[in-house]
Design a protein around this motif. Structure first.
Motif, PDB file in Angstrom:
ATOM      1  N   UNK A  13      13.595 -34.471  94.746  1.00  0.00           N
ATOM      2  CA  UNK A  13      14.626 -33.488  95.100  1.00  0.00           C
ATOM      3  C   UNK A  13      15.646 -34.027  96.106  1.00  0.00           C
ATOM      4  N   UNK A  14      15.800 -35.353  96.176  1.00  0.00           N
ATOM      5  CA  UNK A  14      16.771 -35.933  97.111  1.00  0.00           C
ATOM      6  C   UNK A  14      18.188 -35.469  96.796  1.00  0.00           C
ATOM      7  N   UNK A  15      18.456 -35.125  95.526  1.00  0.00           N
ATOM      8  CA  UNK A  15      19.776 -34.657  95.133  1.00  0.00           C
ATOM      9  C   UNK A  15      19.938 -33.153  95.262  1.00  0.00           C
ATOM     10  N   UNK A  16      18.898 -32.472  95.734  1.00  0.00           N
ATOM     11  CA  UNK A  16      18.954 -31.018  95.899  1.00  0.00           C
ATOM     12  C   UNK A  16      17.774 -30.340  95.226  1.00  0.00           C
ATOM     13  N   UNK A  17      17.458 -29.121  95.696  1.00  0.00           N
ATOM     14  CA  UNK A  17      16.314 -28.396  95.148  1.00  0.00           C
ATOM     15  C   UNK A  17      16.725 -27.355  94.112  1.00  0.00           C
ATOM     16  N   UNK A  18      18.035 -27.153  93.940  1.00  0.00           N
ATOM     17  CA  UNK A  18      18.498 -26.134  93.002  1.00  0.00           C
ATOM     18  C   UNK A  18      19.085 -26.773  91.755  1.00  0.00           C
ATOM     19  N   UNK A  19      18.881 -26.114  90.613  1.00  0.00           N
ATOM     20  CA  UNK A  19      19.510 -26.551  89.366  1.00  0.00           C
ATOM     21  C   UNK A  19      20.207 -25.358  88.729  1.00  0.00           C
ATOM     22  N   UNK A  20      21.325 -25.654  88.074  1.00  0.00           N
ATOM     23  CA  UNK A  20      22.090 -24.608  87.405  1.00  0.00           C
ATOM     24  C   UNK A  20      22.137 -24.956  85.927  1.00  0.00           C
ATOM     25  N   UNK A  21      21.302 -24.300  85.138  1.00  0.00           N
ATOM     26  CA  UNK A  21      21.215 -24.660  83.728  1.00  0.00           C
ATOM     27  C   UNK A  21      21.226 -23.405  82.868  1.00  0.00           C
ATOM     28  N   UNK A  22      20.921 -23.568  81.584  1.00  0.00           N
ATOM     29  CA  UNK A  22      20.895 -22.449  80.657  1.00  0.00           C
ATOM     30  C   UNK A  22      19.704 -22.629  79.724  1.00  0.00           C
ATOM     31  N   UNK A  23      19.430 -21.655  78.914  1.00  0.00           N
ATOM     32  CA  UNK A  23      18.232 -21.713  78.074  1.00  0.00           C
ATOM     33  C   UNK A  23      18.419 -22.536  76.795  1.00  0.00           C
ATOM     34  N   UNK A  24      19.656 -22.912  76.451  1.00  0.00           N
ATOM     35  CA  UNK A  24      19.914 -23.531  75.158  1.00  0.00           C
ATOM     36  C   UNK A  24      19.104 -24.810  74.891  1.00  0.00           C
ATOM     37  N   UNK A  25      19.021 -25.760  75.848  1.00  0.00           N
ATOM     38  CA  UNK A  25      18.217 -26.957  75.550  1.00  0.00           C
ATOM     39  C   UNK A  25      16.754 -26.631  75.248  1.00  0.00           C
ATOM     40  N   UNK A  26      16.272 -25.533  75.830  1.00  0.00           N
ATOM     41  CA  UNK A  26      14.853 -25.202  75.710  1.00  0.00           C
ATOM     42  C   UNK A  26      14.542 -24.407  74.439  1.00  0.00           C
ATOM     43  N   UNK A  27      15.458 -23.513  74.050  1.00  0.00           N
ATOM     44  CA  UNK A  27      15.160 -22.683  72.873  1.00  0.00           C
ATOM     45  C   UNK A  27      15.801 -23.207  71.585  1.00  0.00           C
ATOM     46  N   UNK A  28      16.790 -24.099  71.707  1.00  0.00           N
ATOM     47  CA  UNK A  28      17.417 -24.682  70.516  1.00  0.00           C
ATOM     48  C   UNK A  28      16.794 -26.043  70.189  1.00  0.00           C
ATOM     49  N   UNK A  29      16.525 -26.825  71.234  1.00  0.00           N
ATOM     50  CA  UNK A  29      15.984 -28.172  71.011  1.00  0.00           C
ATOM     51  C   UNK A  29      14.518 -28.316  71.426  1.00  0.00           C
ATOM     52  N   UNK A  30      13.961 -27.324  72.047  1.00  0.00           N
ATOM     53  CA  UNK A  30      12.566 -27.432  72.462  1.00  0.00           C
ATOM     54  C   UNK A  30      12.336 -28.444  73.573  1.00  0.00           C
ATOM     55  N   UNK A  31      13.364 -28.674  74.391  1.00  0.00           N
ATOM     56  CA  UNK A  31      13.227 -29.592  75.522  1.00  0.00           C
ATOM     57  C   UNK A  31      12.181 -29.036  76.497  1.00  0.00           C
ATOM     58  N   UNK A  32      11.415 -29.922  77.083  1.00  0.00           N
ATOM     59  CA  UNK A  32      10.345 -29.506  77.996  1.00  0.00           C
ATOM     60  C   UNK A  32      10.571 -30.079  79.386  1.00  0.00           C
TER      61      UNK A  32
END
Length: 208
Positions: A125-144
């Motif tokens: 987490x040297x670059x920060x503890x927060x992430x700003x993302x969306x669900x698309x990589x996870x529900x469209x591509x099944x990214x884990x």
């Protein structure tokens, strides 16, 4: 002590990426991204993933460390600036797996660029503890997103991972980029770590 928690974490991250082959029943991992590649965890991860037979793409902001990273087994060096700025909901899938030692905003773009079924092993987490993302990589591509908690690993997992270390790690290379610090030197080094100005592995010697 040469490997320590950094080495153990790098091993856990690498096997998390490799797990894609088992989870997807034989679908091979080829292109793997490693962020913070000149750090302790990143450097060892580059070495391990290369030994596993993957094409390792190392991310760094240190342009003078290209030869160092290629010596560890990196096939390609990417400037960390490539992961700055706005990201689309989904971008072209490039990475079969990712070892992220940095965290922060770059993860948004990394998720968007991960291939279907790809695993992102996050451990820093040297670059920060927060992430700003969306669900698309996870529900469209099944990214884990696979969180790496080295302190919470079971004895069985520890025994397996440490048992594999000798096959995957060149200890002479680890020694070459390991620096022994006193407590005073640690206080001077820590700000450099946060600014991305330090590379390699740091070990604190309380007797120094």
């Amino acid at each position: 002590m040469m490997l320590g928690t950094a080495g153990f974490t790098a091993l856990l991250c690498s096997f998390a990426v490799k797990a894609k082959e088992e989870l997807l029943l034989g679908e091979k991992v080829k292109d793997v991204l490693v962020t913070g590649a000149t750090g302790g965890v990143g450097s060892i991860a580059v070495m391990i993933l290369s030994k596993m037979g993957y094409d390792v793409h190392a991310v760094t902001g240190k342009k003078d460390k290209n030869d160092y990273l290629k010596g560890l087994g990196a096939k390609n060096i990417i400037d960390r600036k490539e992961f700055e700025g706005e990201s689309k909901l989904l971008e072209k899938g490039v990475w079969d797996g990712v070892v992220d030692t940095v965290g922060g905003a770059a993860l948004t773009k990394i998720f968007a660029q991960t291939k279907p079924g790809g695993i992102v092993a996050a451990c820093g987490n040297a670059g920060g503890i927060k992430i700003n993302t969306n669900v698309m990589p996870f529900i469209i591509r099944g990214v884990k997103l696979w969180g790496i908690d080295s302190s919470g690993s079971s004895i069985k997992r520890r025994e397996f991972v440490w048992g594999e270390a000798a096959k995957l790690i060149d200890f002479s290379k680890v020694k070459s980029f390991t620096k022994e610090l006193s407590f005073t030197e640690l206080l001077e080094t820590y700000p450099k770590l946060l600014k991305g100005e330090f590379f390699g592995r740091a070990i604190v010697n309380p007797n120094k």
